[in-house]
Design an enzyme around this catalytic site. Sequence first.
Site, PDB file in Angstrom:
ATOM      1  N   THR A 191       0.835  -1.191   0.000  1.00  0.00           N
ATOM      2  CA  THR A 191       0.000   0.000   0.000  1.00  0.00           C
ATOM      3  C   THR A 191       0.880   1.255   0.000  1.00  0.00           C
ATOM      4  O   THR A 191       2.084   1.179   0.236  1.00  0.00           O
ATOM      5  CB  THR A 191      -0.998   0.004   1.179  1.00  0.00           C
ATOM      6  N   HIS A 199      -5.446  -0.339   5.834  1.00  0.00           N
ATOM      7  CA  HIS A 199      -4.965   1.000   5.462  1.00  0.00           C
ATOM      8  C   HIS A 199      -6.018   1.991   5.935  1.00  0.00           C
ATOM      9  O   HIS A 199      -7.037   2.176   5.288  1.00  0.00           O
ATOM     10  CB  HIS A 199      -4.785   1.053   3.935  1.00  0.00           C
ATOM     11  N   CYS A 213      -2.231   8.534   6.233  1.00  0.00           N
ATOM     12  CA  CYS A 213      -2.878   7.282   6.644  1.00  0.00           C
ATOM     13  C   CYS A 213      -1.865   6.389   7.357  1.00  0.00           C
ATOM     14  O   CYS A 213      -0.669   6.602   7.262  1.00  0.00           O
ATOM     15  CB  CYS A 213      -3.399   6.529   5.426  1.00  0.00           C
TER      16      CYS A 213
END
Lengths: 285, 160
Positions: free
Chosen positions: B24, B46, B29
């Site tokens: 990812t 995530h 985040c």
Amino acid sequence: MQEQIKQRLENIISTMTQLPSIPDVVSRIINMVNDPNVDFKAVAEEIAKDQSLTTNILKLCNSAYFSKGKEIVSVDRAIVTLGLKEIKDIVVLVTCRNVLDKPILGYDLAAGEMWTHNLTVAILAKKMAMDIKRKDLADIVFTGGIIHDVGKTVLALYVANTFKDIMKVTQEKAVTFIDAEKDVMGFNHQDIGLKILEKWKFPDSLKAVVAYHHNPENSPKEFYKAVSIVHVANIITLMAGVGIGGDGLYHALNPDAVKETGISDADLEKYYSIVPEIVKQAKQI
Amino acid sequence: MANELVNVGVAQLKIGTSEQMLRTILGSCVGICIYDRNKKIGGMAHILLPEASGSSQIEKYADTAIPALINLLLKQGCTKEFMSAKIAGGASMFKFKISTALGQIGERNIEVTKDILKKAGIALLCEDTGGSTGRVIDFFLNDGHLKVKAGGVEQNYYKV
Ligand SMILES: [Fe+2]
Ligand SMILES: [Fe+2]
């Protein structure tokens, strides 16, 4: 080496031949649509001259993001159903994709990552414009969102060789990546983007978005709101990690630009929280 | 040792088996990677924001996504005593009025993530968090190691 790069970029900018190209029809259509006395038949005829453009436009008109429900099978119908401004947005989308969906190596963006980033910024910016009741800015911020980072396509090659120097400048001088680009290479991706739009004969409103999306404070007054909206949408999209590259979050959110948009702190967070849904919309385009 | 690449998007949650690698890309985040060293099964969440406060989109928020991830792994026969976590992300804008809510999202994400892991009884072995860099993270499920690429620099975390 830095002097060499500055020299090279100056050369690229002055000769323009090495800057990316798009078909001439795009600027013709943008300028026609921006003319208050535009004749929609003339726009339709202009588009119809190019068969592949026509096909691609119709495909997008019927895509989930733009479709108004009924299937559209002709450009005439498309203009009536979606309106001239939306058709202009679609023309830019279709014709700029080839330039913008490539890998952007110096910025560590894989193929398609910048394209998704640009679309996300475009859709988010348009939503913001609608939410603050500035429908009149919706098409400028959408098209501007799509092309705002176009300068990276040219600058990437040079960033690849100077990345460490640029990062060092951000640390030592405590400046943003965009300022460090200029410090090291003489130009940042806004400067190069502006030159590309000059080559493409795009209007001043879009030039302002491209040239000042990281520095809205320098925007001409008349485009300040549109530039500010794209500025905020870009920062929110980057924070959510969409199209974040080697430059990371070494950027600034300009509080005056936020004020100019009239978006509250709580709403900023709300926009950030809907980025996943916006990315989904972007991927359907 | 070619691992099959599985992309985990923003606000997504995925688990996989030893032949897979979960990837990812993170800004503010936080990516939460949990691995069961006995079963060689792992998963990644995530998250965008710390608290769901009633939202039904559980994958978006640390306080709902982490328990959901743990439950998914438990359903695969994993056990908490063999599970451990690594986290990455939570960057902040380089220049920002820290007083704005948006300016604190990265920090809040890290804080709440750690808190929820602690409450769930999952050991946090390493973190690559904060700063202003974007991060591409690869979570290898054959041995549970995490590779973090940030600003052109790679870092590997092997502890499981
Ligand atoms: Fe930019
Ligand atoms: Fe951007």
